[in-house]
Design an enzyme around this catalytic site. Sequence first.
Site, PDB file in Angstrom:
ATOM      1  N   GLY A  49       0.761  -1.247   0.000  1.00 55.84           N
ATOM      2  CA  GLY A  49       0.000   0.000   0.000  1.00 55.84           C
ATOM      3  C   GLY A  49       0.791   1.297   0.000  1.00 55.84           C
ATOM      4  N   ASP A 104       0.769   2.908   4.719  1.00 55.03           N
ATOM      5  CA  ASP A 104      -0.340   3.541   3.987  1.00 55.03           C
ATOM      6  C   ASP A 104      -1.434   4.018   4.942  1.00 55.03           C
ATOM      7  OD1 ASP A 104      -1.127   0.952   4.624  1.00 55.03           O
ATOM      8  OD2 ASP A 104      -1.922   0.472   2.641  1.00 55.03           O
ATOM      9  N   ASP A 107      -4.740   1.700  11.119  1.00 53.10           N
ATOM     10  CA  ASP A 107      -6.149   1.408  11.389  1.00 53.10           C
ATOM     11  C   ASP A 107      -6.260   0.980  12.855  1.00 53.10           C
ATOM     12  OD1 ASP A 107      -8.808   0.879  10.895  1.00 53.10           O
ATOM     13  OD2 ASP A 107      -8.467  -1.034   9.926  1.00 53.10           O
ATOM     14  N   GLY A 109      -3.821  -0.317  14.415  1.00 57.23           N
ATOM     15  CA  GLY A 109      -2.482  -0.036  14.941  1.00 57.23           C
ATOM     16  C   GLY A 109      -1.659  -1.301  15.133  1.00 57.23           C
ATOM     17  N   THR A 111      -0.526  -3.604  12.953  1.00 56.67           N
ATOM     18  CA  THR A 111       0.591  -3.751  12.009  1.00 56.67           C
ATOM     19  C   THR A 111       1.783  -2.925  12.478  1.00 56.67           C
ATOM     20  OG1 THR A 111      -1.036  -3.949  10.233  1.00 56.67           O
ATOM     21  CG2 THR A 111       1.236  -3.530   9.570  1.00 56.67           C
ATOM     22  N   LYS A 135      -6.769   6.232  10.780  1.00 57.93           N
ATOM     23  CA  LYS A 135      -8.184   6.035  11.171  1.00 57.93           C
ATOM     24  C   LYS A 135      -8.228   5.919  12.691  1.00 57.93           C
ATOM     25  CE  LYS A 135      -9.669   3.162   7.252  1.00 57.93           C
ATOM     26  NZ  LYS A 135     -10.207   1.826   6.909  1.00 57.93           N
ATOM     27  N   PHE A 156     -13.658   2.334   4.171  1.00 56.77           N
ATOM     28  CA  PHE A 156     -12.669   1.519   3.465  1.00 56.77           C
ATOM     29  C   PHE A 156     -12.240   2.283   2.226  1.00 56.77           C
ATOM     30  CE2 PHE A 156     -10.789  -1.866   1.017  1.00 56.77           C
ATOM     31  CZ  PHE A 156     -10.070  -2.541   1.986  1.00 56.77           C
ATOM     32  N   ASP A 163      -5.422  -0.814  -2.270  1.00 56.91           N
ATOM     33  CA  ASP A 163      -6.308  -1.676  -3.075  1.00 56.91           C
ATOM     34  C   ASP A 163      -7.585  -2.104  -2.357  1.00 56.91           C
ATOM     35  OD1 ASP A 163      -4.991  -3.496  -1.198  1.00 56.91           O
ATOM     36  OD2 ASP A 163      -5.949  -5.078  -2.370  1.00 56.91           O
ATOM     37  N   ARG A 169      -5.344   0.309  -7.298  1.00 61.32           N
ATOM     38  CA  ARG A 169      -4.104   0.926  -6.825  1.00 61.32           C
ATOM     39  C   ARG A 169      -3.668   2.079  -7.724  1.00 61.32           C
ATOM     40  NH1 ARG A 169      -1.892  -2.466  -2.837  1.00 61.32           N
ATOM     41  NH2 ARG A 169      -2.330  -4.664  -3.124  1.00 61.32           N
TER      42      ARG A 169
HETATM   43  P1  5GP Z   1      -3.932  -2.196  11.208  1.00 58.80           P
HETATM   44  O1  5GP Z   1      -2.941  -3.263  11.544  1.00 58.80           O
HETATM   45  O2  5GP Z   1      -3.524  -0.826  11.655  1.00 58.80           O
HETATM   46  O3  5GP Z   1      -5.308  -2.554  11.673  1.00 58.80           O
HETATM   47  O4  5GP Z   1      -4.088  -2.204   9.663  1.00 58.80           O
HETATM   48  C1  5GP Z   1      -3.244  -1.517   8.835  1.00 58.80           C
HETATM   49  C2  5GP Z   1      -3.303  -2.094   7.464  1.00 58.80           C
HETATM   50  O5  5GP Z   1      -4.631  -2.485   7.151  1.00 58.80           O
HETATM   51  C3  5GP Z   1      -2.942  -1.056   6.426  1.00 58.80           C
HETATM   52  O6  5GP Z   1      -1.566  -1.055   6.180  1.00 58.80           O
HETATM   53  C4  5GP Z   1      -3.729  -1.529   5.230  1.00 58.80           C
HETATM   54  O7  5GP Z   1      -2.995  -2.484   4.523  1.00 58.80           O
HETATM   55  C5  5GP Z   1      -4.954  -2.184   5.827  1.00 58.80           C
HETATM   56  N1  5GP Z   1      -6.103  -1.264   5.804  1.00 58.80           N
HETATM   57  C6  5GP Z   1      -6.647  -0.587   6.817  1.00 58.80           C
HETATM   58  N2  5GP Z   1      -7.671   0.182   6.407  1.00 58.80           N
HETATM   59  C7  5GP Z   1      -7.759  -0.020   5.082  1.00 58.80           C
HETATM   60  C8  5GP Z   1      -8.586   0.526   4.054  1.00 58.80           C
HETATM   61  O8  5GP Z   1      -9.476   1.378   4.269  1.00 58.80           O
HETATM   62  N3  5GP Z   1      -8.336   0.105   2.775  1.00 58.80           N
HETATM   63  C9  5GP Z   1      -7.366  -0.822   2.486  1.00 58.80           C
HETATM   64  N4  5GP Z   1      -7.234  -1.195   1.236  1.00 58.80           N
HETATM   65  N5  5GP Z   1      -6.562  -1.349   3.424  1.00 58.80           N
HETATM   66  C10 5GP Z   1      -6.754  -0.950   4.706  1.00 58.80           C
END
Ligand code: 5GP
Length: 183
Positions: A49, A104, A107, A109, A111, A135, A156, A163, A169
Amino acid sequence: MKTYYNNNGNPYTLETLISFDAIQTESDKVARTINEKYEKIHIIGLLKGSFVFMTDLIRKITIPLTLDFMAVSSYEGTESTGEVKILKELNEPIGGKDIIILEDIVDTGLTLVKTVELLKTRSPKSIMIVSLLDKPSRRTQDSSADVACFEIPDEFVVGYGIDYEQRHRELKDICKVVFPSQG
Ligand code: 5GP
């Protein structure tokens, strides 16, 4: 407005949320911060991303830089699995380096927490986390990016490298995915 169909055959449309020009204004600011703060920098892009964000950002950086990519995944479709898998390791060592992690979207957190935890064990000199999107309403972890270009609601999103089921993308703008039932 164009209608797309996901892998289950459900229709959806795309609505622009953040324009390419607005992204450029924010990535200019990020580049300025980096140029002022460091003498040289090692940038790690979290695939896939962040790759468009990275290509734009590095061309605005005027200090010496090296880069690498890592792929981690916590998502299937639109729902978080709550687990992070390492899909691609770094190619370069990071010990003693000032590194910037490019994400990217932050969300939940998860990751970010897991990636930073792992990279800290390799003794970089410093870590700065830069995320294109944030977010905050979805956060479950006590963690956030040092720099987040845009705060967005719980939508989303796709485009600018991001993507939905590997599509969209290539879009210049960041768009939200709208299913008809959402209105
Ligand atoms: P986290 O681990 O913070 O919940 O998720 C982060 C990852 O979730 C981002 O790097 C991304 O790959 C994916 N993600 C979170 N929200 C979205 C979204 O709205 N669209 C897409 N395509 N991926 C998302």
